[in-house]
Write a protein that holds these residues in place. Structure first.
Motif, PDB file in Angstrom:
ATOM      1  N   THR A   1       0.816  -1.218   0.000  1.00  0.00           N
ATOM      2  CA  THR A   1       0.000   0.000   0.000  1.00  0.00           C
ATOM      3  C   THR A   1       0.849   1.268   0.000  1.00  0.00           C
ATOM      4  OG1 THR A   1      -0.146  -0.019   2.424  1.00  0.00           O
ATOM      5  CG2 THR A   1      -1.891  -1.148   1.210  1.00  0.00           C
ATOM      6  N   SER A   2       2.147   1.116  -0.065  1.00  0.00           N
ATOM      7  CA  SER A   2       3.035   2.280  -0.064  1.00  0.00           C
ATOM      8  C   SER A   2       2.809   3.149  -1.294  1.00  0.00           C
ATOM      9  CB  SER A   2       4.499   1.815  -0.029  1.00  0.00           C
ATOM     10  OG  SER A   2       5.363   2.915  -0.207  1.00  0.00           O
ATOM     11  N   LYS A   3       2.797   4.457  -1.088  1.00  0.00           N
ATOM     12  CA  LYS A   3       2.611   5.400  -2.197  1.00  0.00           C
ATOM     13  C   LYS A   3       3.924   6.072  -2.593  1.00  0.00           C
ATOM     14  CE  LYS A   3      -1.896   4.927  -2.462  1.00  0.00           C
ATOM     15  NZ  LYS A   3      -2.111   3.962  -1.381  1.00  0.00           N
ATOM     16  N   GLU A   4       5.032   5.620  -2.033  1.00  0.00           N
ATOM     17  CA  GLU A   4       6.336   6.179  -2.387  1.00  0.00           C
ATOM     18  C   GLU A   4       6.566   5.951  -3.879  1.00  0.00           C
ATOM     19  OE1 GLU A   4      10.301   6.722  -3.269  1.00  0.00           O
ATOM     20  OE2 GLU A   4       9.570   4.668  -3.126  1.00  0.00           O
ATOM     21  N   PRO A   5       6.923   7.014  -4.645  1.00  0.00           N
ATOM     22  CA  PRO A   5       6.925   6.923  -6.108  1.00  0.00           C
ATOM     23  C   PRO A   5       7.694   5.751  -6.698  1.00  0.00           C
ATOM     24  CG  PRO A   5       7.168   9.201  -5.427  1.00  0.00           C
ATOM     25  CD  PRO A   5       7.230   8.373  -4.177  1.00  0.00           C
TER      26      PRO A   5
ATOM     27  N   HIS B   1       8.597   2.936  -5.341  1.00  0.00           N
ATOM     28  CA  HIS B   1       7.960   1.670  -4.974  1.00  0.00           C
ATOM     29  C   HIS B   1       6.678   1.468  -5.779  1.00  0.00           C
ATOM     30  CE1 HIS B   1       6.700  -1.693  -2.441  1.00  0.00           C
ATOM     31  NE2 HIS B   1       5.500  -1.159  -2.493  1.00  0.00           N
ATOM     32  N   TYR B   2       5.937   2.533  -5.943  1.00  0.00           N
ATOM     33  CA  TYR B   2       4.672   2.457  -6.682  1.00  0.00           C
ATOM     34  C   TYR B   2       4.917   2.004  -8.120  1.00  0.00           C
ATOM     35  CZ  TYR B   2      -0.272   3.774  -6.649  1.00  0.00           C
ATOM     36  OH  TYR B   2      -1.645   3.753  -6.645  1.00  0.00           O
TER      37      TYR B   2
ATOM     38  N   VAL C   1       5.689  -1.741  -8.224  1.00  0.00           N
ATOM     39  CA  VAL C   1       4.485  -2.565  -8.137  1.00  0.00           C
ATOM     40  C   VAL C   1       3.786  -2.640  -9.488  1.00  0.00           C
ATOM     41  CG1 VAL C   1       2.198  -2.789  -7.074  1.00  0.00           C
ATOM     42  CG2 VAL C   1       4.164  -2.161  -5.666  1.00  0.00           C
TER      43      VAL C   1
ATOM     44  N   ARG D   1      -3.265   1.792 -10.732  1.00  0.00           N
ATOM     45  CA  ARG D   1      -2.070   2.403 -10.140  1.00  0.00           C
ATOM     46  C   ARG D   1      -1.411   3.394 -11.095  1.00  0.00           C
ATOM     47  NH1 ARG D   1      -1.618  -2.752  -7.404  1.00  0.00           N
ATOM     48  NH2 ARG D   1      -1.378  -2.384  -5.156  1.00  0.00           N
TER      49      ARG D   1
ATOM     50  N   LYS E   1      -2.442   6.923 -10.853  1.00  0.00           N
ATOM     51  CA  LYS E   1      -2.010   7.654  -9.657  1.00  0.00           C
ATOM     52  C   LYS E   1      -0.494   7.814  -9.591  1.00  0.00           C
ATOM     53  CE  LYS E   1      -5.735   5.359  -7.082  1.00  0.00           C
ATOM     54  NZ  LYS E   1      -6.028   4.465  -5.939  1.00  0.00           N
ATOM     55  N   SER E   2       0.194   7.391 -10.637  1.00  0.00           N
ATOM     56  CA  SER E   2       1.652   7.333 -10.591  1.00  0.00           C
ATOM     57  C   SER E   2       2.302   8.495 -11.331  1.00  0.00           C
ATOM     58  CB  SER E   2       2.122   6.015 -11.202  1.00  0.00           C
ATOM     59  OG  SER E   2       2.002   6.063 -12.624  1.00  0.00           O
TER      60      SER E   2
END
Length: 338
Positions: free
Chosen positions: A216-220, A222-223, A226, A271, A274-275
């Motif tokens: 669930t991390s929103k760190e760019p 990491h996102y 995923v 995702r 939102k990225s």
């Protein structure tokens, strides 16, 4: 030894006590099972806590390795395991009391390769009693893995089943390393090869929903990882689907796997909106998903995913031009084509 329980550990000092204690409250003697704790480069006091348990229990083993991620840690533990059966549990989850004993008895007496059971999501850490009768003699139905996929709402995660180590070694199955969605690929690969699978309706596992978890991390950065790892999972499903088609096996299984494959695509598309990814990269991903038959999302909607929101989004996402408009609209400054 009957069972090896493998726990990948990285910075979970808040939860690991509850996990280990639950594994010790199973009514099994120490010589019946081992608890393998794989220290994946943890930097907090998780391993210190595990060592305190180790002082009083001869069946707890701690293996140290450099940080390599969950898949790497599970493989490390699996290669060291001595049990006839394998169970993977995450360190922030736990088991209801005395549930492993009937599970082990069932998989042994029924000569199964895979036995699934009930897992419940919760935010509570004290649900120690099973809500089912663990002493009941359940009549289970043995089936092939492809039939199981077709008929059951099978899940991606490895914590809802126990499996035979001999079978895992025979099919040479291990987790992919360095990527997310490793559970989904492992489980689908396992079930498509299994010939003896059953479900035991015992409420055994507790999946603790941890706020701020890796998925669930929103760190760019990491996102973005995923997103690409979801695309890789969709790619890895193609040979599984093609193999079943070639063998002219269960059509319903093929459709279920297509649904799961397209779920990776659907959620990566969510995702992406939102990225910070660039439009040209989005086009590359969509093209690669089309090439393997995972896009458009023509197998996504059904018994696993239904309802107005899913239906609306699928219709929008399946119009490629419309999806690109949505993508640019969400953050036009970051989406400028380079």
């Amino acid at each position: 030894m009957k069972l090896s329980i493998i726990i990948p550990v990285y910075n979970v000092e808040q939860y690991i006590t509850g996990c280990i204690q639950s594994l010790l409250n199973q009514g099994l003697s120490d010589n019946e099972y081992e608890i393998i704790i794989v220290n994946d480069g943890s930097k907090d006091n998780s391993i210190g806590i595990a060592k305190q348990f180790q002082l009083n229990h001869t069946n707890i083993f701690i293996l140290d390795k450099e940080n390599g991620g969950v898949g790497s840690a599970r493989n490390y533990g699996l290669n060291a395991a001595r049990g006839a059966y394998i169970y993977f549990i995450d360190p922030d989850d736990y088991l209801a009391n005395n549930t492993l004993k009937p599970i082990l008895n069932c998989i042994e007496t029924s000569n199964l390769q895979v036995l699934t059971f009930i897992s419940k999501g919760t935010v509570q850490t004290n649900l120690h009693e099973s809500t089912t009768n663990i002493n009941k003699d359940y009549n289970i139905s043995k089936t092939k893995g492809t039939e199981y996929i077709a008929s059951k709402g099978y899940k991606n995660e490895v914590w809802w089943y126990v499996t035979s180590k001999e079978f895992l070694d025979a099919i040479d199955l291990r987790f992919i390393e360095g990527r997310w969605m490793e559970d989904a690929i492992f489980t689908a690969s396992l079930l498509t090869k299994a010939t003896s699978v059953a479900h035991l309706p015992i409420d055994a596992h507790r999946h603790v929903k941890v706020k701020g978890s890796a998925m669930t991390s929103k760190e760019p950065s990491h996102y973005l990882k995923v997103i690409y790892d979801n695309a890789n999972a969709a790619l890895m499903f193609k040979p599984l689907i093609d193999g079943i088609k070639k063998n002219k096996e269960n059509e319903a299984c093929i459709e279920r796997l297509k649904t799961r494959q397209q779920s990776f695509v659907f959620f990566l598309m969510i995702r992406i909106l939102k990225s910070t990814i660039k439009l040209k990269e989005v086009k590359k991903i969509i093209t690669s998903m089309r090439e393997i038959g995972a896009y458009p999302l023509n197998s996504f909607l059904g018994k696993d995913y239904s309802g107005f929101i899913y239906t609306l989004l699928v219709k929008l996402f399946n119009i490629k031009g419309m999806y690109y408009v949505l993508f640019i609209t969400f953050n036009p400054i970051l989406r400028l084509k380079k």
